[in-house]
Design an enzyme around this catalytic site. Sequence first.
Site, PDB file in Angstrom:
ATOM      1  N   LYS A 197      41.149  46.038  29.808  1.00  0.00           N
ATOM      2  CA  LYS A 197      40.217  44.944  29.901  1.00  0.00           C
ATOM      3  C   LYS A 197      41.068  43.609  29.262  1.00  0.00           C
ATOM      4  CE  LYS A 197      36.498  42.356  28.898  1.00  0.00           C
ATOM      5  NZ  LYS A 197      35.750  41.804  29.988  1.00  0.00           N
ATOM      6  N   CYS A 236      38.154  33.549  33.886  1.00  0.00           N
ATOM      7  CA  CYS A 236      36.940  34.208  33.141  1.00  0.00           C
ATOM      8  C   CYS A 236      35.989  33.262  33.294  1.00  0.00           C
ATOM      9  CB  CYS A 236      37.227  34.662  31.728  1.00  0.00           C
ATOM     10  SG  CYS A 236      35.658  35.064  31.067  1.00  0.00           S
TER      11      CYS A 236
HETATM   12  C1  DHB Z   1      34.791  38.373  31.627  1.00  0.00           C
HETATM   13  C2  DHB Z   1      34.391  38.385  33.074  1.00  0.00           C
HETATM   14  C3  DHB Z   1      35.522  37.747  33.808  1.00  0.00           C
HETATM   15  O1  DHB Z   1      35.364  37.842  35.251  1.00  0.00           O
HETATM   16  C4  DHB Z   1      36.840  37.797  33.327  1.00  0.00           C
HETATM   17  O2  DHB Z   1      37.776  37.440  34.063  1.00  0.00           O
HETATM   18  C5  DHB Z   1      37.090  38.308  32.192  1.00  0.00           C
HETATM   19  C6  DHB Z   1      36.184  38.665  31.392  1.00  0.00           C
HETATM   20  C7  DHB Z   1      33.686  38.877  30.684  1.00  0.00           C
HETATM   21  O3  DHB Z   1      32.698  38.233  30.827  1.00  0.00           O
HETATM   22  O4  DHB Z   1      34.049  39.597  29.825  1.00  0.00           O
END
Ligand code: DHB
Length: 314
Positions: free
Chosen positions: A45, A132
């Site tokens: 993540k 993001c």
């Molecule tokens: C999140 C979503 C994304 O597309 C990303 O690249 C990083 C984080 C999120 O909402 O947590």
Amino acid sequence: MDLSATIGNFKFEHPFLNAAGVMCQTAAELDQVLGDDYTGSVVMKSATPSPRPGNPSPRYYELPSGLGTINSMGLPNEGFDYYMDYARQKQTKTNKPIFFSIAGLTHDENLAMLHQLQDSDFDGLVELNLSCPNVPGKPQTAYDFEATQSILTEAFAFFKKPLGVKLPPYFDIVHFDMIAKILNQFPLAFVNTINSVGNGLAIDPDTDTVVIKPKHGFGGLGGPMVKATALANVNALRTRLNPDIKIIGTGGVTKGRDAYNLILAGADLVEIGSQLMVEGLPVFQRVESELAAVMQAKNYQNLTEFRASLKALD
Ligand code: DHB
């Protein structure tokens, strides 16, 4: 049949990975993806320097008829140190090359995490997430070409480990040209395209409300509805980037033929996001065997025989 792939000196026995954000926040989830017999490795993540709870729920929704998903998770993560501990512990026990994804909320946070990675004994690949879409008030860096040029210039001044970037989808030929021109200035190990299609909106017909709570319902789209955009971005970048910049193709993969198409368009590895959420871990074995069946029918023994060989019509 050989389905292995490489990025630089890293070898992947299987071409499939989880897309960052899916089944990769906690050690238990990471263990499941890393330990699966049909994954090439795991992408962790996207980390911020400190842990974050993310946005309020509901923050993920599956659209009807298998159209795909919308999410606004807001970067819930256990914090940089947690992922560093996890990766350092696992890298001695697996030959799958681990991806450490970072998504600082500012330029300085990204540089600080890159310094920590550089100074550590982490020996996998680093993915700098410039895309993001879900943190209120924080635009996607990779839609700001000057900011992208600037972070990469500063990063490569000191960062010597294998580094790639996660990109948002682009929708204009001029933008493909502009981002490729920037990326080609740097010794990137890979680019990963695409992140979710940012800031879509879905409505529940029974309640006439939006379906997720954060950002008035706006969220990143994934799954089948973004498949053609992912394919276009992989192909557009493969035809523009230096050959030594590898491509991870992400977006809309639910079956073997989708993965085949991304590889045909130029992908080295393929990530599965929404469909991993929907189907769980069995997706890796299923999609891999479907990919192998497509290759078998065309008499291909390995991925290099058809990678990046998509032809235009005369
Ligand atoms: C999140 C979503 C994304 O597309 C990303 O690249 C990083 C984080 C999120 O909402 O947590």
